[in-house]
Design a protein around this motif. Structure first.
Motif, PDB file in Angstrom:
ATOM      1  N   ASP A 128      13.996 -23.563   1.609  1.00 17.35           N
ATOM      2  CA  ASP A 128      15.733 -24.252   1.383  1.00 17.35           C
ATOM      3  C   ASP A 128      17.211 -24.340   1.816  1.00 17.35           C
ATOM      4  OD1 ASP A 128      14.083 -25.182  -1.204  1.00 17.35           O
ATOM      5  OD2 ASP A 128      15.777 -24.288  -2.624  1.00 17.35           O
ATOM      6  N   ASN A 129      16.833 -22.990   2.272  1.00 20.48           N
ATOM      7  CA  ASN A 129      18.191 -22.707   3.824  1.00 20.48           C
ATOM      8  C   ASN A 129      18.134 -22.771   4.932  1.00 20.48           C
ATOM      9  OD1 ASN A 129      20.283 -21.145   1.910  1.00 20.48           O
ATOM     10  ND2 ASN A 129      19.083 -20.664   0.617  1.00 20.48           N
ATOM     11  N   GLY A 130      16.958 -23.869   5.026  1.00 20.59           N
ATOM     12  CA  GLY A 130      16.292 -24.032   6.573  1.00 20.59           C
ATOM     13  C   GLY A 130      15.956 -23.047   7.075  1.00 20.59           C
ATOM     14  N   VAL A 131      15.732 -21.663   7.147  1.00 22.20           N
ATOM     15  CA  VAL A 131      14.717 -21.170   7.883  1.00 22.20           C
ATOM     16  C   VAL A 131      13.912 -21.196   8.225  1.00 22.20           C
ATOM     17  CG1 VAL A 131      14.633 -18.061   8.064  1.00 22.20           C
ATOM     18  CG2 VAL A 131      16.640 -19.305   6.401  1.00 22.20           C
ATOM     19  N   CYS A 132      12.717 -21.300   7.807  1.00 14.97           N
ATOM     20  CA  CYS A 132      11.783 -22.158   8.315  1.00 14.97           C
ATOM     21  C   CYS A 132      11.465 -22.497   7.033  1.00 14.97           C
ATOM     22  CB  CYS A 132      11.037 -20.600   8.607  1.00 14.97           C
ATOM     23  SG  CYS A 132       9.193 -20.638   9.056  1.00 14.97           S
ATOM     24  N   LYS A 133      10.425 -23.716   7.856  1.00 13.73           N
ATOM     25  CA  LYS A 133       9.839 -24.502   6.987  1.00 13.73           C
ATOM     26  C   LYS A 133       8.294 -24.247   6.294  1.00 13.73           C
ATOM     27  CE  LYS A 133      10.846 -28.632   9.217  1.00 13.73           C
ATOM     28  NZ  LYS A 133      10.839 -29.233  10.442  1.00 13.73           N
ATOM     29  N   LYS A 134       7.210 -22.890   7.472  1.00 14.71           N
ATOM     30  CA  LYS A 134       6.123 -22.774   6.804  1.00 14.71           C
ATOM     31  C   LYS A 134       6.776 -21.004   6.229  1.00 14.71           C
ATOM     32  CE  LYS A 134       1.527 -22.633   8.431  1.00 14.71           C
ATOM     33  NZ  LYS A 134       0.872 -22.363   9.656  1.00 14.71           N
ATOM     34  N   VAL A 135       6.433 -20.949   4.745  1.00 16.23           N
ATOM     35  CA  VAL A 135       6.572 -19.723   3.973  1.00 16.23           C
ATOM     36  C   VAL A 135       5.466 -19.527   3.179  1.00 16.23           C
ATOM     37  CG1 VAL A 135       7.768 -18.210   3.339  1.00 16.23           C
ATOM     38  CG2 VAL A 135       8.882 -20.436   4.059  1.00 16.23           C
ATOM     39  N   ARG A 136       4.389 -18.863   3.053  1.00 16.70           N
ATOM     40  CA  ARG A 136       3.232 -18.420   2.105  1.00 16.70           C
ATOM     41  C   ARG A 136       3.598 -17.220   1.397  1.00 16.70           C
ATOM     42  NH1 ARG A 136      -1.854 -20.430   1.329  1.00 16.70           N
ATOM     43  NH2 ARG A 136      -1.874 -21.695   3.352  1.00 16.70           N
ATOM     44  N   ALA A 137       3.594 -17.154  -0.167  1.00 17.40           N
ATOM     45  CA  ALA A 137       4.059 -16.149  -0.905  1.00 17.40           C
ATOM     46  C   ALA A 137       2.554 -15.921  -1.610  1.00 17.40           C
ATOM     47  CB  ALA A 137       4.988 -16.996  -1.668  1.00 17.40           C
ATOM     48  N   ILE A 138       2.416 -14.881  -1.599  1.00 18.53           N
ATOM     49  CA  ILE A 138       1.658 -13.896  -2.652  1.00 18.53           C
ATOM     50  C   ILE A 138       1.618 -13.137  -3.491  1.00 18.53           C
ATOM     51  CG2 ILE A 138      -0.500 -14.958  -1.027  1.00 18.53           C
ATOM     52  CD1 ILE A 138      -0.977 -12.154  -0.455  1.00 18.53           C
ATOM     53  N   GLU A 139       1.579 -12.718  -4.707  1.00 21.21           N
ATOM     54  CA  GLU A 139       2.048 -12.064  -5.880  1.00 21.21           C
ATOM     55  C   GLU A 139       0.114 -11.219  -5.851  1.00 21.21           C
ATOM     56  OE1 GLU A 139       3.386 -13.884  -9.386  1.00 21.21           O
ATOM     57  OE2 GLU A 139       3.642 -11.930 -10.571  1.00 21.21           O
ATOM     58  N   LEU A 140       0.334 -10.174  -5.364  1.00 19.69           N
ATOM     59  CA  LEU A 140      -0.569  -9.117  -5.519  1.00 19.69           C
ATOM     60  C   LEU A 140      -1.284  -8.479  -7.010  1.00 19.69           C
ATOM     61  CD1 LEU A 140       0.203  -6.292  -2.820  1.00 19.69           C
ATOM     62  CD2 LEU A 140      -1.119  -8.892  -2.853  1.00 19.69           C
ATOM     63  N   SER A 141       0.012  -9.095  -8.450  1.00 19.60           N
ATOM     64  CA  SER A 141      -0.314  -8.840  -9.668  1.00 19.60           C
ATOM     65  C   SER A 141      -1.378  -7.911  -9.758  1.00 19.60           C
ATOM     66  CB  SER A 141      -0.915  -9.908 -10.466  1.00 19.60           C
ATOM     67  OG  SER A 141      -1.341 -10.622 -11.396  1.00 19.60           O
ATOM     68  N   THR A 142      -2.277  -7.801 -10.456  1.00 22.16           N
ATOM     69  CA  THR A 142      -2.602  -6.865 -11.268  1.00 22.16           C
ATOM     70  C   THR A 142      -4.221  -6.152 -10.150  1.00 22.16           C
ATOM     71  OG1 THR A 142      -4.535  -8.853 -12.664  1.00 22.16           O
ATOM     72  CG2 THR A 142      -3.140  -7.458 -13.929  1.00 22.16           C
ATOM     73  N   MET A 143      -3.960  -7.393  -8.855  1.00 23.77           N
ATOM     74  CA  MET A 143      -4.890  -7.187  -8.260  1.00 23.77           C
ATOM     75  C   MET A 143      -5.195  -5.722  -7.602  1.00 23.77           C
ATOM     76  SD  MET A 143      -5.683 -10.166  -5.909  1.00 23.77           S
ATOM     77  CE  MET A 143      -3.822 -11.259  -6.153  1.00 23.77           C
ATOM     78  N   GLN A 144      -3.691  -5.400  -7.262  1.00 32.17           N
ATOM     79  CA  GLN A 144      -3.444  -3.935  -6.796  1.00 32.17           C
ATOM     80  C   GLN A 144      -3.578  -2.969  -7.951  1.00 32.17           C
ATOM     81  OE1 GLN A 144       1.275  -3.965  -6.736  1.00 32.17           O
ATOM     82  NE2 GLN A 144       0.779  -5.904  -7.230  1.00 32.17           N
ATOM     83  N   ARG A 145      -4.254  -2.990  -8.413  1.00 30.91           N
ATOM     84  CA  ARG A 145      -3.872  -1.273  -9.380  1.00 30.91           C
ATOM     85  C   ARG A 145      -5.665  -1.766 -10.412  1.00 30.91           C
ATOM     86  NH1 ARG A 145      -0.811  -3.478 -15.070  1.00 30.91           N
ATOM     87  NH2 ARG A 145      -2.910  -5.359 -16.235  1.00 30.91           N
ATOM     88  N   CYS A 146      -6.176  -2.965  -9.849  1.00 33.12           N
ATOM     89  CA  CYS A 146      -7.830  -2.601  -9.370  1.00 33.12           C
ATOM     90  C   CYS A 146      -8.773  -2.753  -9.095  1.00 33.12           C
ATOM     91  CB  CYS A 146      -7.961  -3.665 -11.009  1.00 33.12           C
ATOM     92  SG  CYS A 146      -7.598  -5.116 -10.417  1.00 33.12           S
ATOM     93  N   ALA A 147      -8.113  -2.668  -8.254  1.00 30.33           N
ATOM     94  CA  ALA A 147      -9.202  -3.576  -6.234  1.00 30.33           C
ATOM     95  C   ALA A 147      -9.751  -1.824  -6.276  1.00 30.33           C
ATOM     96  CB  ALA A 147      -8.307  -3.428  -5.773  1.00 30.33           C
ATOM     97  N   MET A 148     -10.619  -0.915  -7.139  1.00 29.67           N
ATOM     98  CA  MET A 148     -11.222   0.191  -7.041  1.00 29.67           C
ATOM     99  C   MET A 148     -12.029   0.044  -5.533  1.00 29.67           C
ATOM    100  SD  MET A 148     -12.427   2.877  -6.775  1.00 29.67           S
ATOM    101  CE  MET A 148     -12.557   4.034  -8.409  1.00 29.67           C
ATOM    102  N   HIS A 149     -12.537  -1.853  -4.706  1.00 30.43           N
ATOM    103  CA  HIS A 149     -13.102  -1.454  -3.468  1.00 30.43           C
ATOM    104  C   HIS A 149     -12.992  -0.744  -2.055  1.00 30.43           C
ATOM    105  CE1 HIS A 149     -10.881  -5.008  -3.152  1.00 30.43           C
ATOM    106  NE2 HIS A 149     -11.834  -4.648  -2.038  1.00 30.43           N
ATOM    107  N   ILE A 150     -11.684  -1.079  -2.774  1.00 26.09           N
ATOM    108  CA  ILE A 150     -10.702  -0.221  -1.339  1.00 26.09           C
ATOM    109  C   ILE A 150      -9.535   0.692  -1.970  1.00 26.09           C
ATOM    110  CG2 ILE A 150      -8.826  -2.690  -1.919  1.00 26.09           C
ATOM    111  CD1 ILE A 150     -10.235  -1.382   1.960  1.00 26.09           C
ATOM    112  N   ALA A 151     -10.379   1.187  -3.134  1.00 28.07           N
ATOM    113  CA  ALA A 151      -9.402   1.964  -3.268  1.00 28.07           C
ATOM    114  C   ALA A 151      -9.316   3.217  -2.334  1.00 28.07           C
ATOM    115  CB  ALA A 151     -10.188   2.996  -4.566  1.00 28.07           C
ATOM    116  N   SER A 152      -8.355   4.766  -2.284  1.00 29.52           N
ATOM    117  CA  SER A 152      -8.643   5.789  -1.959  1.00 29.52           C
ATOM    118  C   SER A 152      -8.712   7.342  -2.514  1.00 29.52           C
ATOM    119  CB  SER A 152      -6.630   6.470  -1.740  1.00 29.52           C
ATOM    120  OG  SER A 152      -6.887   7.946  -1.401  1.00 29.52           O
ATOM    121  N   GLN A 153     -10.068   7.142  -1.866  1.00 29.38           N
ATOM    122  CA  GLN A 153     -11.177   8.984  -1.615  1.00 29.38           C
ATOM    123  C   GLN A 153     -10.033   9.813  -2.019  1.00 29.38           C
ATOM    124  OE1 GLN A 153     -14.448   8.218  -2.417  1.00 29.38           O
ATOM    125  NE2 GLN A 153     -14.407  10.217  -3.285  1.00 29.38           N
TER     126      GLN A 153
END
Lengths: 405, 405
Positions: A281-306
């Motif tokens: 809206d402020n004309g800083v950039c036309k192409k903006v993508r936003a992603i909300e990691l939501s619950t994915m970040q608390r259950c992504a065991m496939h890339i968990a830290s050992q």
């Protein structure tokens, strides 16, 4: 007969089951309790006598739970009132403990759950009841005081950093100017958003700006920062915590119109879209993508830290070991013994120090501009995301255990 | 001197670099061309003479590109007009080819890119120019006709199914009724949304409803389906394709007010939030979470399919091998030789068969209710997600190559 019970509470993490398995496996070694029960859906489930006997469960399922994300025993968001406010609940709970000959109750959770442990422990002491209560820490938010970090944080950090890294590559493919925004959880604290600082490409940080709840959000400054960065590079990556607010205390996520949860915490989220619209809206950039990691970040065991998985297991293990002393109202914490090579140790602390307390992201680790974090944050986070998870795969997908109906 | 050039076009995938490396490695083996150039940012970059000589590049970086997601050579969304409409562009391009002694041009992309290959090949033939043009397939959407499946699809499917699986565990922890919605990409076709059918727990599908663009979306039926399912289970998982539309052809994502992209395709997205509000506003369920997988699904190399990586490499490899025949205007496709054990083979087909054509999800693989897919879809998808990616890790994160500025 002397039994114990373990239950999980609050928002799940990728590694909360590792802590419950730590409790169970420590008893397999020490054989201090005759049975290890699990309360299904936390204290709420115990009040309904919904429990299973882990000691009678298939060993293969138990082992698989160790590498299964999310509260395998179920969870609850049940705020235990004070004894004065709800006597009947306390009486019922202790009747169930008596019926099942529960000597010790282990509660895996965050600061709200540690408040429950604290209250129940006090109640038992005041009423000369022998049941003991012990806390095991858990929260991706990393906001428990006294301890260096919390089980669950390292795995969420690893997911966030991996997503930042991969999407930086994605948004670099076109020669057009673009902004990519990632929204993390973390409530009032910026630990999760800050953890994205560990993502680098060719030795350069992937994330250009990190906005934390610990710094009042100034939209004009933010727009200026991004516009300036776009002058020298095509793709700008921004990580924003769900809990950021303006100087007058307004949550940006609230502007989108979210309500309050059961504990009276504001239900956050939607900050990334707010920021996306602000930039467009402020004309800083036309192409903006936003992603909300939501619950994915608390259950992504496939890339968990050992490292996180093993530390979480250890917290449960040490909790059971410590319970043998007969103390009550304590919990396990982790301290960092050294950073290079990284070494952590479990220690016991009283739940009163943690219950309802919050550890904020250190002001000293925020840069002077208030739009990123310092080298100290990088060095703090890096050891916590090390090691790939020993997840088993079956038919191309992680093989997880599921014991809830 | 006889050189070739490889370039990437369109939306990236996790495995598009494996195809480019396939072209390069085939030439290392065959030594048919003296140099393998890479056009940076597709044909747009070649027009600006932005290219690198892969044959002179550090071998370690080349090997790392094989396991790096997203178009490592950059990409473009550049629709090549017909010769009549833009003579100067064609002339300039062939001057550059002459200058760099380019004998063959390999273009890795989807149906728009195959249209470019087709046009350039025709132009060269009509003008007696010796440069040959060859296509290598790429799209997570899996919507290229004639071939069994496309490079990139299997890895996106594996990410989608893993996220569905892990988040099913997450939303099962509370005893409260809840709906979890995942929005996938896929434009007008439902392949990606349908691929979530491979996620199972204890042998039962994780996803309760799958809404595809191939079926007119009926919101009343959808609300009834979900309400009924909530009667017998606490958590309901829904996967929805960004491209679903109502019977009158309105994209649900458009209701949120998105525009058109450069090719005149509707810019989709936001369907999951539309559906979330629909469910809440109609009182079907109070607790609804929606996540849009956005670009994550096309760059999640950390959970890519090793089968997909190897097949993508092979498509590039076979393209170079086939180019030795001197044919032009062809591309590589994949056919399934057998399903158990799974075996695929590369074959050559003319780009005219693929350019601007779309392969929809088969109607026969959609259930009678129009809200899920059949066993055939499961059996089709499962072999494509097999094998864990041989990604190298450094400092706890995937070690990716980044050669763009």
């Amino acid at each position: 007969m002397k039994n114990c019970i373990v239950a999980q509470s609050g928002g799940p993490t990728s590694v909360i089951n590792a802590s419950a398995m730590g409790v169970f496996k420590a008893n397999e070694e020490l054989k201090y309790y005759d049975n290890v029960y699990a309360g299904i859906h936390g204290i709420e489930g115990i009040l309904n006598e919904t429990m299973v006997n882990l000691s009678e469960m298939d060993a293969e399922v138990i082992d698989r739970l160790m590498y299964t994300p999310s509260s395998g025993l179920g969870s609850c968001r049940y705020k235990l009132k004070s004894y004065e406010e709800n006597k009947s609940e306390y009486i019922k709970l202790f009747e169930i403990f008596k019926k099942y000959e529960i000597d010790t109750f282990f509660y895996v959770g965050g600061n709200d759950s540690m408040d429950t442990v604290h209250k129940l422990s006090n109640y038992a002491k005041e009423h000369n009841l022998s049941t003991k209560f012990f806390g095991v820490p858990k929260t991706i938010d990393n906001d428990l005081p006294i301890m260096d970090h919390t089980p669950g944080f390292g795995s969420a950090a690893k997911f966030i950093a991996t997503i930042a890294l991969e999407n930086k590559l994605d948004c670099s493919v076109y020669s057009a100017k673009n902004v990519f925004i990632i929204e993390t959880m973390g409530r009032d604290t910026g630990w999760l958003a800050a953890s994205s600082c560990v993502a680098t490409l060719n030795g350069k940080p992937v994330v250009d700006f990190i906005y934390l709840p610990e710094v009042a959000f100034d939209s004009e400054k933010c727009l200026k920062d991004i516009a300036k960065k776009l002058e020298t590079q095509d793709s700008v990556v921004v990580v924003v915590s769900e809990g950021i607010r303006t100087a007058d205390g307004t949550f940006l996520g609230e502007i989108g119109g979210h309500g309050l949860d059961k504990f009276g915490h504001a239900q956050l989220g939607g900050v990334c879209n707010y920021l996306k619209n602000l930039i467009k809206d402020n004309g800083v950039c036309k192409k903006v993508r936003a992603i909300e990691l939501s619950t994915m970040q608390r259950c992504a065991m496939h890339i968990a830290s050992q490292t996180d998985i093993e530390e979480s297991f250890n917290c449960g293990f040490e909790a059971l070991k410590y319970s043998v002393t007969g103390e009550s109202g304590y919990m396990i914490g982790m301290q960092r013994v050294s950073n290079a090579p990284y070494k952590s140790e479990a220690f016991a602390l009283h739940t009163s120090k943690v219950a309802n307390n919050i550890k904020y992201f250190p002001k000293e680790w925020i840069n002077a501009e208030g739009n990123n974090v310092t080298k100290e944050a990088y060095e703090y986070t890096l050891p916590l995301i090390q090691g790939e998870p020993k997840v088993q795969y079956e038919n191309g997908l992680p093989k997880y255990a599921f014991i809830l109906k």
